[in-house]
Every structure is written in structure tokens, then in C-alpha cells.
Scaffold this motif. Structure first.
Motif, PDB file in Angstrom:
ATOM      1  N   ALA A   1      57.262  67.243 -44.754  1.00 25.41           N
ATOM      2  CA  ALA A   1      56.816  67.358 -46.148  1.00 25.41           C
ATOM      3  C   ALA A   1      55.320  67.084 -46.119  1.00 25.41           C
ATOM      4  O   ALA A   1      54.857  66.288 -45.290  1.00 25.41           O
ATOM      5  N   ALA A   2      54.564  67.750 -46.981  1.00 25.83           N
ATOM      6  CA  ALA A   2      53.120  67.508 -47.048  1.00 25.83           C
ATOM      7  C   ALA A   2      52.873  66.314 -47.971  1.00 25.83           C
ATOM      8  O   ALA A   2      52.730  66.467 -49.180  1.00 25.83           O
ATOM      9  N   ARG A   3      52.897  65.140 -47.397  1.00 28.21           N
ATOM     10  CA  ARG A   3      52.680  63.912 -48.172  1.00 28.21           C
ATOM     11  C   ARG A   3      51.179  63.678 -48.237  1.00 28.21           C
ATOM     12  O   ARG A   3      50.571  63.352 -47.225  1.00 28.21           O
ATOM     13  N   ARG A   4      50.626  63.815 -49.413  1.00 27.94           N
ATOM     14  CA  ARG A   4      49.167  63.829 -49.515  1.00 27.94           C
ATOM     15  C   ARG A   4      48.610  62.442 -49.800  1.00 27.94           C
ATOM     16  O   ARG A   4      49.172  61.685 -50.572  1.00 27.94           O
ATOM     17  N   PHE A   5      47.488  62.178 -49.144  1.00 27.06           N
ATOM     18  CA  PHE A   5      46.781  60.908 -49.329  1.00 27.06           C
ATOM     19  C   PHE A   5      45.323  61.216 -49.668  1.00 27.06           C
ATOM     20  O   PHE A   5      44.772  62.237 -49.263  1.00 27.06           O
ATOM     21  N   GLU A   6      44.752  60.277 -50.414  1.00 26.23           N
ATOM     22  CA  GLU A   6      43.349  60.388 -50.800  1.00 26.23           C
ATOM     23  C   GLU A   6      42.558  59.380 -49.973  1.00 26.23           C
ATOM     24  O   GLU A   6      42.995  58.229 -49.833  1.00 26.23           O
ATOM     25  N   ARG A   7      41.430  59.794 -49.434  1.00 25.27           N
ATOM     26  CA  ARG A   7      40.637  58.848 -48.640  1.00 25.27           C
ATOM     27  C   ARG A   7      39.971  57.831 -49.552  1.00 25.27           C
ATOM     28  O   ARG A   7      39.288  58.205 -50.505  1.00 25.27           O
ATOM     29  N   MET A   8      40.171  56.560 -49.268  1.00 23.39           N
ATOM     30  CA  MET A   8      39.600  55.489 -50.098  1.00 23.39           C
ATOM     31  C   MET A   8      38.418  54.820 -49.414  1.00 23.39           C
ATOM     32  O   MET A   8      37.593  54.193 -50.074  1.00 23.39           O
ATOM     33  N   GLY A   9      38.349  54.907 -48.108  1.00 23.65           N
ATOM     34  CA  GLY A   9      37.251  54.253 -47.410  1.00 23.65           C
ATOM     35  C   GLY A   9      37.259  54.657 -45.954  1.00 23.65           C
ATOM     36  O   GLY A   9      38.302  55.036 -45.409  1.00 23.65           O
ATOM     37  N   LEU A  10      36.063  54.614 -45.366  1.00 23.43           N
ATOM     38  CA  LEU A  10      35.954  54.934 -43.946  1.00 23.43           C
ATOM     39  C   LEU A  10      34.825  54.102 -43.368  1.00 23.43           C
ATOM     40  O   LEU A  10      33.698  54.166 -43.850  1.00 23.43           O
ATOM     41  N   ARG A  11      35.171  53.284 -42.420  1.00 24.43           N
ATOM     42  CA  ARG A  11      34.142  52.487 -41.759  1.00 24.43           C
ATOM     43  C   ARG A  11      34.074  52.892 -40.292  1.00 24.43           C
ATOM     44  O   ARG A  11      35.119  53.047 -39.648  1.00 24.43           O
ATOM     45  N   THR A  12      32.863  53.065 -39.806  1.00 21.93           N
ATOM     46  CA  THR A  12      32.693  53.439 -38.405  1.00 21.93           C
ATOM     47  C   THR A  12      32.006  52.289 -37.673  1.00 21.93           C
ATOM     48  O   THR A  12      31.199  51.566 -38.256  1.00 21.93           O
TER      49      THR A  12
END
Ligand SMILES: NC(=O)c1ccc[n+]([C@@H]2O[C@H](COP(=O)([O-])OP(=O)(O)OC[C@H]3O[C@@H](n4cnc5c(N)ncnc54)[C@H](OP(=O)(O)O)[C@@H]3O)[C@@H](O)[C@H]2O)c1
Length: 190
Positions: A165-176
Motif C-alpha cells: 500500500a502507498a502509505r504516505r508520509f510528510e517530511r518533518m525534519g532532516l538533519r545531516t
């Protein structure tokens, strides 16, 4: 309502451990991302690490952990009966297992997560592993992936056994980080 967060270390190709269960080789706990792991996700550190480092979990992020038997069992085998003594600890198993008093077991982790959500408290940490995560994938509100810059080819998948199933998520943060690790946070789009 309390949220369920799958907070886990993964390889670039979506594996959380080697075929034999080892993860230290692929995800060495060293480098600048460890500051975030130790100080932003303190609640998810094992009790013996908290003690060794003189850290205190304030339970603001998580006060409960749900783990699969294969994730809990290695700690038990090493004599660590209660790996996260600061948290309410629930272990999923379909067997009748002898566990210490500090551990609650469930043979229906979906129902358990739904019941836990109804209780007051902070976040619920889904620790893994992949089989359990696949079984409860539709209960996950947040994903926090410690993405390690390594391709391992095979091992324990991030999610096992979930139906397509295409369970969609929204990006909330990205730390590198200079270590090459990225900590990516996603929230489920409902
Ligand atoms: N990289 C990371 O951050 C990270 C995090 C967590 C775990 N891991 C690694 O992942 C590996 C374990 O993952 P895994 O996928 O093999 O196993 P797992 O999900 O930890 O445990 C699987 C076991 O949990 C129970 N279980 C799973 N789904 C269930 C359900 N729907 N209802 C009732 N019980 C259920 C069953 O226990 P019974 O057999 O007792 O019935 C099953 O055999 C370990 O090597 C661990 O070190 C890595």
C-alpha cells in the motif's frame, strides 16, 4: 492522542540489522550524530547506557516502548532483563514466554498500541524490529530514521511482511551530520 514513533537505525538499502542480527558493524555508534542520539532521543537509550553516561531520561519524548521478541531477546540473553527500566516496556510475542515483572507481553500489538494511545502519557516508541514494524505499520504516526551511509545487501528489513500500500508520509525534519548519518523525521499523512 499519543503518537506511535518508529525510531530506528537503517542502512541506505532499508535494513536495520545484519542477517545474524548484528548492527554494530553497519551502524557504529560514533560520530557527530551521536550528540543528537544521546541528547535529543535520551528516552530511547537503554538504562545501562544512561547510567554509564550519567544521563537522565525525562520521558518527554517517549514513556513507553514496544519491541518484538527478537529485539528484546538478545538483551535478555545478556542478562539485561529490563533494558529500558525508565519506560513502560511491552514485548510482542505469539508464545507464552517467561518474562521479568517489568515486562508486559502482547500477542496483539495492534490492539495494544490502540489501547496505549487511549491512556495518558507521552510518546510510544516502536523500537522494532522489522517483523513487528511490518505488523503494526498502519499504526505508525511518525518515522524517525537514522539513515546510515552504508549499503548492506541483505539483513533484517525496516518493515517485513506488510501488504503493499502507498502509505504516505510528510517530511518533518532532516538533519545531516559529518558522520554521513542523516536523521529524517516523517509524519503520516492521514
Ligand atoms: N537498527 C535498529 O535500530 C534496530 C532496532 C530494533 C531491532 N533491530 C534488530 O532487528 C532484529 C530483530 O528484528 P526482527 O524483524 O527479526 O524481529 P522482531 O520484530 O524484533 O521480533 C519478531 C518477533 O516478535 C513477535 N511478533 C512479531 N509480530 C508479532 C505480532 N503481529 N503479534 C505477536 N507477536 C509478534 C514474534 O515473537 P515470537 O517468536 O516470540 O512469537 C516474532 O517472532 C534484531 O537483530 C535487532 O537487533 C535493529
Amino acid at each position: 492522542m499519543r503518537e506511535v514513533t518508529y525510531y530506528v537505525a537503517t542502512s541506505l538499502d532499508g535494513f536495520i540489522a545484519a542477517p545474524d542480527g548484528d548492527w554494530l558493524d553497519a551502524f557504529p555508534p560514533e560520530g557527530d550524530h551521536m550528540q543528537a542520539v544521546l541528547h535529543d532521543y535520551t528516552d530511547a537509550l537503554p538504562g545501562h547506557i544512561l547510567r554509564a553516561l550519567g544521563l537522565t531520561a525525562d520521558l518527554a519524548l517517549f514513556d513507553t516502548v514496544l519491541m518484538g521478541w527478537n529485539t528484546y531477546a538478545p538483551a535478555l540473553a545478556e542478562g539485561i532483563r529490563s533494558p529500558y527500566p525508565h519506560l513502560t516496556q511491552v514485548v510482542a510475542t505469539r508464545q507464552t514466554r517467561e518474562v521479568p515483572d517489568e515486562i508486559t507481553t502482547t500477542d496483539d500489538p495492534v490492539a495494544t498500541l490502540r489501547a496505549l494511545r487511549e491512556r495518558p502519557g507521552s510518546g510510544i516508541w516502536l523500537a522494532g524490529g522489522g517483523e513487528l514494524a511490518g505488523a503494526v505499520v498502519d499504526e505508525i504516526d511518525r518515522l524517525v530514521l537514522k539513515i546510515n551511509p552504508v549499503v548492506v545487501g541483505e539483513g533484517v528489513p525496516l518493515f517485513a511482511g506488510a501488504a503493499y500500500a502507498a502509505r504516505r508520509f510528510e517530511r518533518m525534519g532532516l538533519r545531516t551530520f559529518d558522520s554521513g548519518v542523516m536523521i529524517a523525521e516523517f509524519a503520516r499523512r492521514r
